[in-house]
Design an enzyme around this catalytic site. Structure first.
Site, PDB file in Angstrom:
ATOM      1  N   HIS A  41       0.831  -1.313  -0.041  1.00 15.76           N
ATOM      2  CA  HIS A  41       0.200   0.019  -0.160  1.00 15.76           C
ATOM      3  C   HIS A  41       1.058   1.359  -0.050  1.00 15.76           C
ATOM      4  O   HIS A  41       1.966   1.391   0.519  1.00 15.76           O
ATOM      5  CB  HIS A  41      -1.160   0.015   1.032  1.00 15.76           C
ATOM      6  CG  HIS A  41      -2.153  -0.861   1.336  1.00 15.76           C
ATOM      7  ND1 HIS A  41      -3.133  -1.210   1.815  1.00 15.76           N
ATOM      8  CD2 HIS A  41      -2.518  -1.885   0.267  1.00 15.76           C
ATOM      9  CE1 HIS A  41      -3.805  -2.056   1.581  1.00 15.76           C
ATOM     10  NE2 HIS A  41      -3.404  -2.766   0.576  1.00 15.76           N
ATOM     11  N   GLU A  70       0.894   4.155   1.694  1.00 18.32           N
ATOM     12  CA  GLU A  70       1.015   4.593   3.093  1.00 18.32           C
ATOM     13  C   GLU A  70       2.290   3.828   3.562  1.00 18.32           C
ATOM     14  O   GLU A  70       3.438   4.228   3.906  1.00 18.32           O
ATOM     15  CB  GLU A  70       0.115   4.438   3.963  1.00 18.32           C
ATOM     16  CG  GLU A  70      -1.081   5.331   3.803  1.00 18.32           C
ATOM     17  CD  GLU A  70      -2.254   4.098   3.095  1.00 18.32           C
ATOM     18  OE1 GLU A  70      -3.387   4.324   3.226  1.00 18.32           O
ATOM     19  OE2 GLU A  70      -1.906   3.532   2.090  1.00 18.32           O
ATOM     20  N   CYS A 116      -6.201   1.575   5.305  1.00 22.80           N
ATOM     21  CA  CYS A 116      -6.655   0.368   5.460  1.00 22.80           C
ATOM     22  C   CYS A 116      -6.116   0.026   7.014  1.00 22.80           C
ATOM     23  O   CYS A 116      -5.290   0.909   7.716  1.00 22.80           O
ATOM     24  CB  CYS A 116      -6.091  -0.852   4.723  1.00 22.80           C
ATOM     25  SG  CYS A 116      -4.512  -1.219   4.996  1.00 22.80           S
ATOM     26  N   CYS A 135      -2.356  -0.427   7.481  1.00 21.95           N
ATOM     27  CA  CYS A 135      -1.691   0.863   7.357  1.00 21.95           C
ATOM     28  C   CYS A 135      -1.886   1.768   8.460  1.00 21.95           C
ATOM     29  O   CYS A 135      -0.894   2.390   8.989  1.00 21.95           O
ATOM     30  CB  CYS A 135      -1.909   1.390   5.873  1.00 21.95           C
ATOM     31  SG  CYS A 135      -1.472   0.647   4.487  1.00 21.95           S
TER      32      CYS A 135
END
Length: 208
Positions: A86, A88, A114, A117
């Site tokens: 992801h 992040e 999410c 994260c």
């Protein structure tokens, strides 16, 4: 005729060039990063900022040197693509790789992070999460942010929503320059540059 004078004559003294806010500026960086995403399900960008300076950026995609979802399709298990890292996480890992501290920094993300994260954001010492769009906001993620005293702020797309208005404004200026017999070559250069600028700005939100 100079453009600044033309603006004054056409729109009067009430015309004022709007300056985007810091939040809009950093979110725009994240939107730009999202354009590098190799995920076919959702393009996400993240920018980590400290003291109004960008220290890292990331987008969702495969590991460095790995195959990409845009080339071979998503590797989906239990409705999640396990190939993707992801945005992040990529931004935080970039700081770890190059020894850049994240404690007390802010993160700007195009979509709400999410749960996994969110945990990484807490552990990284990030103090504020700015996000543009809600995306499956997990209640436990909000609980974790509250426990860690991390503020969440949704940033509106004010600037990008005015694209058509700005395009029409630039077109009207070019038209006025032509009518006022401005240098033909200069007008053509300005007209071409305007077309290039507005052709690369996305006019719709990223979709899954």
């Amino acid at each position: 005729m100079e453009v600044s004078l033309l603006i004054l004559l056409t729109y009067g003294s009430e015309y004022k060039l709007e300056r985007i806010s810091w939040n809009e500026y950093f979110m725009a960086q994240s939107e730009l990063l999202a354009l590098r995403s190799t995920c076919t399900r959702l393009a996400v960008g993240a920018t980590i900022v400290r003291d109004k300076r960008i220290i890292a950026g990331g987008y969702n995609g495969s590991i460095a040197g790995g195959v990409h979802c845009i080339d071979e399709g998503c590797y989906v298990i239990d409705n999640h693509c396990v190939r993707t890292i992801h945005a992040e996480m990529n931004a935080i890992l970039q700081c770890a790789k190059f020894g850049v501290p994240t404690d007390g920094a802010d993160i700007y993300v195009t979509h709400f992070p999410c749960l996994q994260c969110c945990k990484a954001i807490v552990q990284a010492g990030i103090k504020t999460v700015y996000y543009e769009m809600d995306y499956k906001n997990h209640p436990y993620a909000l609980e974790l942010f509250e426990q860690a005293n991390i503020e969440t702020v949704q940033v509106e797309r004010k600037e990008l929503e005015k694209i058509e208005e700005k395009k029409a404004f630039v077109e009207s200026l070019v038209k006025q320059l032509k009518e006022n017999n401005a240098d033909t070559v200069e007008v053509e250069v300005l007209e071409k540059r305007a077309e290039e600028l507005f052709s690369i700005i996305p006019t719709a939100k990223t979709s899954i």
